[in-house]
Design a protein around this motif. Structure first.
Motif, mmCIF file in Angstrom:
data_model
loop_
_atom_site.group_PDB
_atom_site.id
_atom_site.type_symbol
_atom_site.label_atom_id
_atom_site.label_comp_id
_atom_site.label_asym_id
_atom_site.label_seq_id
_atom_site.Cartn_x
_atom_site.Cartn_y
_atom_site.Cartn_z
ATOM 1 N N SER A 64 0.821 -1.215 0.000
ATOM 2 C CA SER A 64 0.000 0.000 0.000
ATOM 3 C C SER A 64 0.855 1.266 0.000
ATOM 4 C CB SER A 64 -0.938 0.002 1.214
ATOM 5 O OG SER A 64 -0.200 -0.032 2.429
ATOM 6 N N HIS A 65 1.994 1.238 0.687
ATOM 7 C CA HIS A 65 2.866 2.412 0.699
ATOM 8 C C HIS A 65 3.342 2.733 -0.718
ATOM 9 C CE1 HIS A 65 4.127 2.672 5.207
ATOM 10 N NE2 HIS A 65 2.829 2.497 5.037
ATOM 11 N N TYR A 66 3.823 1.733 -1.402
ATOM 12 C CA TYR A 66 4.303 1.943 -2.767
ATOM 13 C C TYR A 66 3.170 2.418 -3.667
ATOM 14 C CZ TYR A 66 4.909 0.652 -7.620
ATOM 15 O OH TYR A 66 4.894 0.667 -8.992
ATOM 16 N N VAL A 67 2.017 1.805 -3.563
ATOM 17 C CA VAL A 67 0.879 2.175 -4.411
ATOM 18 C C VAL A 67 0.502 3.639 -4.185
ATOM 19 C CG1 VAL A 67 -1.578 1.764 -4.850
ATOM 20 C CG2 VAL A 67 -0.007 -0.182 -4.584
ATOM 21 N N ALA A 71 0.848 6.688 -6.912
ATOM 22 C CA ALA A 71 -0.298 7.531 -7.279
ATOM 23 C C ALA A 71 0.047 9.007 -7.108
ATOM 24 C CB ALA A 71 -1.509 7.163 -6.416
ATOM 25 N N ALA A 72 0.781 9.333 -6.040
ATOM 26 C CA ALA A 72 1.188 10.722 -5.813
ATOM 27 C C ALA A 72 2.126 11.198 -6.920
ATOM 28 C CB ALA A 72 1.853 10.858 -4.444
ATOM 29 N N ALA A 78 1.213 14.952 -13.664
ATOM 30 C CA ALA A 78 0.066 15.284 -14.508
ATOM 31 C C ALA A 78 0.000 16.774 -14.832
ATOM 32 C CB ALA A 78 -1.235 14.841 -13.833
ATOM 33 N N TYR A 79 0.824 17.582 -14.158
ATOM 34 C CA TYR A 79 0.796 19.031 -14.386
ATOM 35 C C TYR A 79 2.186 19.516 -14.790
ATOM 36 C CZ TYR A 79 -3.544 18.483 -11.813
ATOM 37 O OH TYR A 79 -4.777 18.073 -11.399
ATOM 38 N N PRO A 80 2.613 19.177 -15.994
ATOM 39 C CA PRO A 80 3.965 19.541 -16.437
ATOM 40 C C PRO A 80 4.178 21.039 -16.556
ATOM 41 C CG PRO A 80 2.669 18.709 -18.281
ATOM 42 C CD PRO A 80 1.858 18.456 -17.037
ATOM 43 N N GLN A 84 5.341 20.834 -9.966
ATOM 44 C CA GLN A 84 5.055 19.410 -9.855
ATOM 45 C C GLN A 84 5.323 18.943 -8.425
ATOM 46 O OE1 GLN A 84 7.552 17.738 -12.983
ATOM 47 N NE2 GLN A 84 5.815 17.688 -14.369
ATOM 48 N N GLN A 85 4.264 18.683 -7.705
ATOM 49 C CA GLN A 85 4.391 18.147 -6.359
ATOM 50 C C GLN A 85 3.039 17.597 -5.925
ATOM 51 O OE1 GLN A 85 5.678 21.697 -4.234
ATOM 52 N NE2 GLN A 85 3.603 22.084 -3.525
ATOM 53 N N ALA A 86 3.057 16.716 -4.954
ATOM 54 C CA ALA A 86 1.826 16.126 -4.431
ATOM 55 C C ALA A 86 2.094 15.627 -3.023
ATOM 56 C CB ALA A 86 1.354 14.980 -5.325
ATOM 57 N N GLU A 87 1.055 15.649 -2.196
ATOM 58 C CA GLU A 87 1.178 15.145 -0.832
ATOM 59 C C GLU A 87 0.684 13.710 -0.761
ATOM 60 O OE1 GLU A 87 -0.349 17.397 2.379
ATOM 61 O OE2 GLU A 87 0.858 19.176 1.943
ATOM 62 N N VAL A 88 1.322 12.930 0.114
ATOM 63 C CA VAL A 88 0.915 11.550 0.312
ATOM 64 C C VAL A 88 0.987 11.240 1.805
ATOM 65 C CG1 VAL A 88 3.278 10.784 -0.177
ATOM 66 C CG2 VAL A 88 1.399 9.146 -0.288
ATOM 67 N N SER A 89 -0.035 10.593 2.315
ATOM 68 C CA SER A 89 -0.093 10.230 3.736
ATOM 69 C C SER A 89 0.209 8.744 3.894
ATOM 70 C CB SER A 89 -1.483 10.545 4.311
ATOM 71 O OG SER A 89 -1.746 11.930 4.251
#
Length: 352
Positions: A64-67, A71-72, A78-80, A84-89
């Motif tokens: 689940s961590h890798y998945v 996804a993050a 997706a926004y070139p 480019q950044q995303a949060e993951v919990s």
């Protein structure tokens, strides 16, 4: 073109990644994992040797961590055209963590891309502080409602007794202050409900000089009772744009704090002027002053220095900073052995 490394480069690259204090994953232009440091392996929950040479997008689907990290990464890529950044919990080492994932393209000297560096910055501490701040503001806002209601009823009873002009002036001041506090309380509660990052402010024209003078004069009685000289120096023609209700709360907080920390026989100076396109308010006191090394901490809600009252005073400054910055202004402390000077700078033109 696919970039390849020699074994010596592999070792140097691995050593560099391990020296980083953040999780880092290196992939080539085909998304094949070239290397990752120990922190990244821990966060992903994967063995480093098991993933080297494999496509990052086709690793252990049951992890689940890798998945979640994958996804993050896809979300960030997706926004070139933007940042480019995303949060993951993720739940790591027995507690929930929040990571900021950032992919950084890597290029050769001639501009040829040869891979991507994926970093995971641990934002848990900052997110914990944000949640604590939100909870504290919500609690404060709710706790204000009961005394505000009681004070409003008390003022109504006083008005029924037909007070003389001087008493009516004091009652009018109390009514105005109650309205201002109630408005701020509602604004703070809206911040926590909407999970916004700043306090909403109006943008109307108002007389900056008149507002500062009116707020300062309301502390005249308190200053006289404490035998503190309250001096007001305000220029003229200081038209401004913003939210006078919330700014008046900021000015009241600064003047009230100055009086609180100024000993009997001391003085408080309130000045307002304009320099170019900037309106400036300064509140100086002859109190004990605040050490320079903690001058940046006084606007933190957790600030509780020895010898000073913590809690509400610190929270008041934290909220004042939120309001000023919502006006695209700046608030800062100039502290010396002779006392402290808090300065508010606001743009003269419309900027909200």
């Amino acid at each position: 073109m696919k970039f390849t490394f020699t074994s010596d480069e592999d070792r140097r690259r691995a050593a560099i990644l391990e020296c980083l204090d953040i999780a880092a994953i290196l992939i080539d232009i085909d998304a094949v994992v070239i290397n990752l440091n120990e922190q990244a392996a821990l966060i992903l929950g994967l063995d480093r040797l098991d993933v080297l040479g494999l496509s990052f997008f086709s690793l252990d689907e049951d992890n689940s961590h890798y998945v979640n990290v994958r996804a993050a990464l896809r979300s960030a890529l997706a926004y070139p055209g933007g940042e480019q950044q995303a949060e993951v919990s993720l739940h790591v080492r027995g507690r929930d963590h929040t990571y900021l994932l950032k992919p950084a393209p890597l290029r050769l000297d001639d501009g040829t891309p040869f891979g991507t560096m994926i970093t995971l910055h641990d934002m848990t501490y900052l997110r914990d502080k944000e949640r604590a701040r939100t909870n504290l503001i919500a609690t404060l806002s709710n706790e204000l409602r009961t005394p505000l209601t009681s004070l409003s009823l008390a003022v109504e009873l006083l008005e029924r007794k037909v007070p003389d002009p001087k008493q009516q002036e004091i009652i009018d001041t109390v009514v105005e202050d109650l309205g201002r506090i109630r408005d701020l309380s509602d604004s703070l509660l809206n911040v926590t409900r909407d999970e916004t990052t700043s306090i909403a402010v109006r943008n109307v024209t108002f007389d900056f000089a008149r507002l500062v003078t009116a707020i300062a004069k309301k502390f005249s009685l308190q200053a006289a009772q404490k035998e503190v000289a309250l001096r007001i120096h305000v220029g003229s023609e200081l038209k401004s744009y913003g939210d006078p209700v919330k700014l008046s709360w900021v000015f009241s907080t600064l003047i009230g704090n100055a009086l609180r920390y100024t000993p009997e026989g001391g003085s408080v100076e309130v000045s307002a002027d304009r320099s170019g396109q900037v309106l400036r308010l300064s509140v100086s006191d002859s109190g004990p002053g605040i050490p320079v090394e903690i001058s940046d901490l006084v606007f933190e809600q957790q600030w509780t220095p020895d010898g000073f009252e913590g809690g509400h005073a610190a929270l008041g400054l934290a909220i004042a900073k939120e309001i000023v910055e919502s006006h695209r202004g700046r608030i800062f402390l100039d502290s010396s052995a002779e006392g402290s000077t808090f300065v508010v700078q606001l743009p003269h033109s419309r900027s909200i």
